[in-house]
Enzyme design. Structure first.
Site, mmCIF file in Angstrom:
data_model
loop_
_atom_site.group_PDB
_atom_site.id
_atom_site.type_symbol
_atom_site.label_atom_id
_atom_site.label_comp_id
_atom_site.label_asym_id
_atom_site.label_seq_id
_atom_site.Cartn_x
_atom_site.Cartn_y
_atom_site.Cartn_z
ATOM 1 N N ASP A 162 -0.751 47.317 -29.110
ATOM 2 C CA ASP A 162 -1.340 46.997 -30.420
ATOM 3 C C ASP A 162 -2.646 46.240 -30.345
ATOM 4 O OD1 ASP A 162 1.980 46.654 -31.499
ATOM 5 O OD2 ASP A 162 0.547 48.136 -32.236
ATOM 6 N N HIS B 240 5.493 41.247 -24.670
ATOM 7 C CA HIS B 240 6.369 42.406 -24.848
ATOM 8 C C HIS B 240 7.745 42.080 -24.308
ATOM 9 C CE1 HIS B 240 7.727 46.615 -24.752
ATOM 10 N NE2 HIS B 240 6.708 46.863 -25.532
ATOM 11 N N HIS C 163 6.368 43.862 -34.319
ATOM 12 C CA HIS C 163 6.526 45.223 -33.798
ATOM 13 C C HIS C 163 5.297 46.041 -34.180
ATOM 14 C CE1 HIS C 163 8.408 48.826 -32.410
ATOM 15 N NE2 HIS C 163 9.324 49.027 -33.341
HETATM 16 C C1 SDX Z 1 5.350 46.810 -30.028
HETATM 17 O O1 SDX Z 1 9.710 47.195 -27.806
HETATM 18 C C2 SDX Z 1 8.748 48.029 -27.785
HETATM 19 O O2 SDX Z 1 8.700 48.926 -26.966
HETATM 20 C C3 SDX Z 1 7.686 47.819 -28.867
HETATM 21 C C4 SDX Z 1 6.437 48.675 -28.730
HETATM 22 C C5 SDX Z 1 6.727 50.142 -28.966
HETATM 23 O O3 SDX Z 1 5.926 50.987 -28.503
HETATM 24 O O4 SDX Z 1 7.672 50.438 -29.728
HETATM 25 O O5 SDX Z 1 5.883 48.511 -27.442
HETATM 26 C C6 SDX Z 1 5.388 48.278 -29.781
HETATM 27 O O6 SDX Z 1 6.041 46.339 -30.897
HETATM 28 C C7 SDX Z 1 4.512 45.955 -29.134
HETATM 29 C C8 SDX Z 1 4.647 44.433 -29.475
HETATM 30 C C9 SDX Z 1 3.781 44.150 -30.708
HETATM 31 N N1 SDX Z 1 4.011 42.754 -31.170
HETATM 32 C C10 SDX Z 1 3.086 41.791 -30.957
HETATM 33 O O7 SDX Z 1 2.040 41.943 -30.342
HETATM 34 C C11 SDX Z 1 3.448 40.450 -31.601
HETATM 35 C C12 SDX Z 1 3.138 39.306 -30.633
HETATM 36 N N2 SDX Z 1 4.117 39.361 -29.528
HETATM 37 C C13 SDX Z 1 5.245 38.482 -29.584
HETATM 38 O O8 SDX Z 1 5.730 38.201 -30.866
HETATM 39 C C14 SDX Z 1 6.308 38.818 -28.522
HETATM 40 O O9 SDX Z 1 5.649 38.975 -27.333
HETATM 41 C C15 SDX Z 1 7.255 39.987 -28.752
HETATM 42 C C16 SDX Z 1 7.934 39.910 -30.069
HETATM 43 C C17 SDX Z 1 6.528 41.265 -28.632
HETATM 44 C C18 SDX Z 1 8.332 39.937 -27.647
HETATM 45 O O10 SDX Z 1 8.949 38.753 -27.787
HETATM 46 P P1 SDX Z 1 10.329 38.333 -27.084
HETATM 47 O O11 SDX Z 1 10.630 39.238 -25.953
HETATM 48 O O12 SDX Z 1 11.366 38.143 -28.127
HETATM 49 O O13 SDX Z 1 9.924 36.944 -26.455
HETATM 50 P P2 SDX Z 1 9.710 35.605 -27.255
HETATM 51 O O14 SDX Z 1 9.089 35.838 -28.600
HETATM 52 O O15 SDX Z 1 10.982 34.834 -27.207
HETATM 53 O O16 SDX Z 1 8.590 34.900 -26.350
HETATM 54 C C19 SDX Z 1 8.971 34.294 -25.095
HETATM 55 C C20 SDX Z 1 7.964 33.160 -24.886
HETATM 56 C C21 SDX Z 1 7.889 32.222 -26.089
HETATM 57 O O17 SDX Z 1 7.453 30.949 -25.621
HETATM 58 P P3 SDX Z 1 8.578 29.752 -25.486
HETATM 59 O O18 SDX Z 1 9.194 29.584 -26.877
HETATM 60 O O19 SDX Z 1 9.578 30.254 -24.463
HETATM 61 O O20 SDX Z 1 7.780 28.561 -25.061
HETATM 62 O O21 SDX Z 1 6.633 33.727 -24.758
HETATM 63 C C22 SDX Z 1 5.822 33.266 -25.837
HETATM 64 C C23 SDX Z 1 6.756 32.778 -26.915
HETATM 65 O O22 SDX Z 1 6.129 31.812 -27.720
HETATM 66 N N3 SDX Z 1 5.052 34.408 -26.335
HETATM 67 C C24 SDX Z 1 3.809 34.323 -26.809
HETATM 68 C C25 SDX Z 1 3.471 35.636 -27.203
HETATM 69 N N4 SDX Z 1 4.495 36.453 -26.961
HETATM 70 C C26 SDX Z 1 5.474 35.679 -26.420
HETATM 71 N N5 SDX Z 1 2.965 33.270 -26.951
HETATM 72 C C27 SDX Z 1 1.744 33.562 -27.502
HETATM 73 N N6 SDX Z 1 1.355 34.801 -27.909
HETATM 74 C C28 SDX Z 1 2.175 35.846 -27.770
HETATM 75 N N7 SDX Z 1 1.796 37.051 -28.170
#
Ligand code: SDX
Length: 388
Positions: free
Chosen positions: A324, A267, A228
């Site tokens: 971010d 996201h 996050h």
């Molecule tokens: C913020 O919610 C909000 O509005 C948050 C925010 C706000 O203003 O409050 O916008 C701020 O928190 C932005 C997000 C910051 N976090 C990151 O940048 C961390 C990296 N991102 C990931 O961890 C992920 O994208 C999340 C946590 C943000 C969202 O994840 P989800 O919706 O739970 O999806 P998931 O983790 O289950 O991913 C789905 C698939 C997976 O692959 P499979 O297991 O299905 O094969 O997509 C892949 C993930 O591995 N994936 C990524 C990835 N993000 C998702 N693969 C590589 N790099 C990434 N960044």
């Protein structure tokens, strides 16, 4: 009564993915088209024209303020910047020991003991407390920045606006126009984003009718995580690990092969380019040919990583840059150390947390979701001497 599926199991949505838990008119996140609106105003229009005091008023009250209303909230936020001596002592004591997000969480929690209205749940008292918290969080973060770099606390300058005062309290001098503009924008862009994890955490805490200090402390705790708000610091750490722009593609490729998540991408709601990232990127592009060696390198790495990630995972997997990703180098350009990135995010987001909490309390309902039990029942109790 809970509906069970044909297999006798309920529909479980892990992480509440796709589940609506409340409604509000505070902000609209259009994940498919990559659009964001605060109370109906596009983030682009606010980024170009507004300031943080005006956005605080807009999020909490639902409309742009008149001049007298803007003057009043500006004065309220300015008048409440001072920190009690006891809080300054806590910040000084913890600086250099805990992460600045832990210090912020602790200081905000401790602030409740200095607020005579802490137990007054009237809308007026909750509004007053909200503005005190929003105001004092910037002073806490600035004070932490001073103490961790071995400098003394600087008292607020009430002649400066919210963002200028933050930079003054942090650096001991008035900011340049460029620094002030960057931070004005970053505070606007991070202020609100519907029921993200930390806003949801705030609402869960407040839904028990715990006070707003408890609710905001919950929000800060949730925002810290690298999935996050902590992603901004983590993304910069990755860029610094890459070091040389020529290493960008190989670094990202091997990280993805190792199933690592690239911080600053992806996201839960945006399956398109995060509109906030587009705005922040505009600052970054300028640094590509700038005079500062590290900024030039970081800008090049960030833009090459962006291209690779979009080519590989953008359209195909809906994984795009989020707010971010580009933030780190831009904060560095404004003179902000990495350990303060997420505390600044929290300070800005306190406006959204408070807006949602005040709104939710108008029609409060305790959050208490269900958990599908998969264990045994009615087991016979075995005395310790008879256990294996
Ligand atoms: C913020 O919610 C909000 O509005 C948050 C925010 C706000 O203003 O409050 O916008 C701020 O928190 C932005 C997000 C910051 N976090 C990151 O940048 C961390 C990296 N991102 C990931 O961890 C992920 O994208 C999340 C946590 C943000 C969202 O994840 P989800 O919706 O739970 O999806 P998931 O983790 O289950 O991913 C789905 C698939 C997976 O692959 P499979 O297991 O299905 O094969 O997509 C892949 C993930 O591995 N994936 C990524 C990835 N993000 C998702 N693969 C590589 N790099 C990434 N960044």
């Amino acid at each position: 009564m809970v509906e069970l599926g044909g297999n006798g199991l309920p529909q479980i949505s892990k992480g509440l993915e796709g589940v609506y838990v409340t409604s509000s008119s505070i902000s609209k996140v259009n994940g498919q088209e990559g659009k964001l609106y605060y109370r109906g105003f596009s983030i682009e229009s606010l980024s170009e024209n507004s300031n943080f005091e005006e956005v605080v008023y807009l999020l909490i009250n639902g409309s742009l303020p008149s001049k007298p209303q803007l003057d009043e909230i500006t004065a309220q936020l300015s008048d409440n910047r001072d920190l009690p001596d006891g809080i300054i002592k806590i910040i000084k004591e913890l600086s250099g020991k805990g992460h600045p997000m832990d210090i912020l969480r602790t200081a905000v929690s401790a602030l409740s003991s200095y607020d005579k209205e802490v137990s007054d749940t009237s809308p007026a008292a909750n509004m007053n407390k909200s503005l005190r918290i929003i105001s004092k969080m910037s002073s806490i973060v600035a004070a932490t920045g001073r103490f961790v770099s071995g400098k003394e606390y600087i008292a607020p300058d009430k002649s400066l606006d919210y963002v200028e005062n933050f930079l003054y309290m942090l650096n001991g001098e008035r900011p340049s126009a460029e620094q002030a503009d960057i931070m004005r924008n970053m505070f606007i862009l991070h202020a609100e984003h519907s029921t993200n994890a930390s806003t949801f955490g705030t609402l869960v805490a407040g839904s028990t009718l715990a006070d707003i200090y408890s609710a905001i402390t919950a929000g800060i705790s949730v925002l810290k995580g690298p999935l996050h708000g902590g992603a901004d610091e983590a993304a910069l750490r990755m860029m610094r690990e890459i070091g040389d722009p020529e290493n960008t593609e190989s670094y990202i490729e091997s990280a993805l092969e190792g199933k690592k998540k690239i911080m600053g991408f992806g996201h839960r709601v945006y399956k398109a380019y995060d509109p906030r990232a587009k705005i922040i990127k505009k600052y970054l592009v300028k640094y590509q040919n700038g005079q500062f060696d590290e900024l030039r390198k970081l800008a090049s790495i960030a833009l090459r990583a962006e291209k690779l990630m979009i080519d590989k995972l953008g359209a195909s997997r809906g994984i795009w840059p989020n707010v971010d990703f580009f933030a780190g180098p831009v904060y560095l350009a404004a003179g902000i150390p990495p350990e303060l990135f997420t505390p600044i995010f929290a300070t800005s987001r306190s406006a959204g947390w408070c807006a949602h909490m005040l709104d939710y309390w108008k029609d409060n309902k305790l959050f208490r979701p269900l958990e599908w039990y998969t264990g045994s029942i009615d087991l016979e109790y075995i005395p310790i001497e008879k256990r294996q």
